[in-house]
Design a protein around this motif. Sequence first.
Motif, PDB file in Angstrom:
ATOM      1  N   UNK A  45      -0.536   7.002  11.493  1.00  0.00           N
ATOM      2  CA  UNK A  45      -1.053   5.724  11.995  1.00  0.00           C
ATOM      3  C   UNK A  45      -1.401   4.733  10.892  1.00  0.00           C
ATOM      4  N   UNK A  46      -1.817   5.215   9.742  1.00  0.00           N
ATOM      5  CA  UNK A  46      -2.162   4.334   8.635  1.00  0.00           C
ATOM      6  C   UNK A  46      -0.906   3.752   8.003  1.00  0.00           C
ATOM      7  N   UNK A  47       0.184   4.518   8.000  1.00  0.00           N
ATOM      8  CA  UNK A  47       1.454   3.976   7.534  1.00  0.00           C
ATOM      9  C   UNK A  47       1.982   2.931   8.518  1.00  0.00           C
ATOM     10  N   UNK A  48       1.824   3.166   9.807  1.00  0.00           N
ATOM     11  CA  UNK A  48       2.263   2.177  10.805  1.00  0.00           C
ATOM     12  C   UNK A  48       1.450   0.893  10.683  1.00  0.00           C
ATOM     13  N   UNK A  49       0.170   1.047  10.417  1.00  0.00           N
ATOM     14  CA  UNK A  49      -0.689  -0.122  10.214  1.00  0.00           C
ATOM     15  C   UNK A  49      -0.216  -0.930   9.011  1.00  0.00           C
ATOM     16  N   UNK A  50       0.130  -0.263   7.924  1.00  0.00           N
ATOM     17  CA  UNK A  50       0.636  -0.958   6.740  1.00  0.00           C
ATOM     18  C   UNK A  50       1.962  -1.653   7.041  1.00  0.00           C
ATOM     19  N   UNK A  51       2.823  -0.991   7.826  1.00  0.00           N
ATOM     20  CA  UNK A  51       4.094  -1.613   8.191  1.00  0.00           C
ATOM     21  C   UNK A  51       3.866  -2.868   9.018  1.00  0.00           C
TER      22      UNK A  51
ATOM     23  N   UNK B 163       0.814  -1.213   0.000  1.00  0.00           N
ATOM     24  CA  UNK B 163       0.000   0.000   0.000  1.00  0.00           C
ATOM     25  C   UNK B 163       0.850   1.266   0.000  1.00  0.00           C
ATOM     26  N   UNK B 164       2.160   1.125   0.214  1.00  0.00           N
ATOM     27  CA  UNK B 164       2.999   2.326   0.289  1.00  0.00           C
ATOM     28  C   UNK B 164       4.461   1.981   0.068  1.00  0.00           C
ATOM     29  N   UNK B 165       5.199   2.963  -0.443  1.00  0.00           N
ATOM     30  CA  UNK B 165       6.658   2.919  -0.493  1.00  0.00           C
ATOM     31  C   UNK B 165       7.143   4.291  -0.060  1.00  0.00           C
ATOM     32  N   UNK B 166       7.930   4.348   1.010  1.00  0.00           N
ATOM     33  CA  UNK B 166       8.365   5.612   1.597  1.00  0.00           C
ATOM     34  C   UNK B 166       9.836   5.858   1.337  1.00  0.00           C
TER      35      UNK B 166
ATOM     36  N   UNK C 191      -5.892   3.843   2.729  1.00  0.00           N
ATOM     37  CA  UNK C 191      -6.861   4.522   3.593  1.00  0.00           C
ATOM     38  C   UNK C 191      -8.238   3.866   3.541  1.00  0.00           C
ATOM     39  N   UNK C 192      -8.300   2.611   3.124  1.00  0.00           N
ATOM     40  CA  UNK C 192      -9.584   1.912   3.120  1.00  0.00           C
ATOM     41  C   UNK C 192     -10.161   1.877   4.528  1.00  0.00           C
ATOM     42  N   UNK C 193     -11.400   2.294   4.666  1.00  0.00           N
ATOM     43  CA  UNK C 193     -12.051   2.327   5.966  1.00  0.00           C
ATOM     44  C   UNK C 193     -11.781   3.575   6.774  1.00  0.00           C
ATOM     45  N   UNK C 194     -11.017   4.506   6.218  1.00  0.00           N
ATOM     46  CA  UNK C 194     -10.717   5.739   6.953  1.00  0.00           C
ATOM     47  C   UNK C 194     -11.972   6.596   7.082  1.00  0.00           C
TER      48      UNK C 194
ATOM     49  N   UNK D  79      10.315   5.514  11.279  1.00  0.00           N
ATOM     50  CA  UNK D  79      10.200   4.136  10.822  1.00  0.00           C
ATOM     51  C   UNK D  79      11.593   3.556  10.606  1.00  0.00           C
ATOM     52  N   UNK D  80      11.653   2.227  10.632  1.00  0.00           N
ATOM     53  CA  UNK D  80      12.873   1.535  10.245  1.00  0.00           C
ATOM     54  C   UNK D  80      12.670   0.902   8.875  1.00  0.00           C
TER      55      UNK D  80
END
Length: 223
Positions: A184-190, A128-131, A172-175, A145-146
């Motif tokens: 928090x959504x990035x932490x959830x994906x991690x 869902x993401x690449x940072x 952000x599905x369900x946001x 993040x690590x």
Amino acid sequence: MKAMILAAGRGQRLRPDTDHTPKPLLPIAGEPLITHHLRKLAASGCRDVVINTGWLGAQLPAALGDGAAWGVRIHYSPEGWPALETGGGIRRALPLLGADPFLLINGDVWTDADYAQLLGRPLAAEDHAHLWLVDNPKGHTAGDFAVVEGRLCNTGSRKTYSGVALLRPALLAGAPEGGFPLAPWLRKAADANRASAALLPGRWCDVGTPERRAALETALLAP
């Protein structure tokens, strides 16, 4: 691929300049900070850019128009004031961004990294993401993040999120509607092993204080 520039914030630490000018329109080396991003996006082949507006938001379309001067097409996502924070602003703009992954850029950072390196990098089907991460700057030594073997992690030796990322709308599905932060959504994906990360390949600055803004301008204007 489309891009979104987050430009709705108040810029409290840059007062008094941001009392009358939105933070992304503050000049850096002779031009508004946000136009550095617009030029780089056009050079990388990205033509459609969504910009959210909040604090003094009418000034952004008045200054930037439709983006043609920088070789892009700008679509605005007005939020009014108070604005919707990072996550809420992205959620509001999703109808403009479409169903495909998009490039996200915080409007208060500067980098000389080539956005084409992200725009040409497809997200893995499950991600869902690449940072892009950077070494922790002074004042943010704890990091965010690590990155472990290319995966975004919440534990380990932390780096700082650069404010530049590829995101899939499904992040952000369900946001909920309204204002909420993105982190928090990035932490959830991690935690779900659905995000990757890498170090930003270039110079970077968070233009969040008068001192950092002045230092960046000095560096850019140096012979």
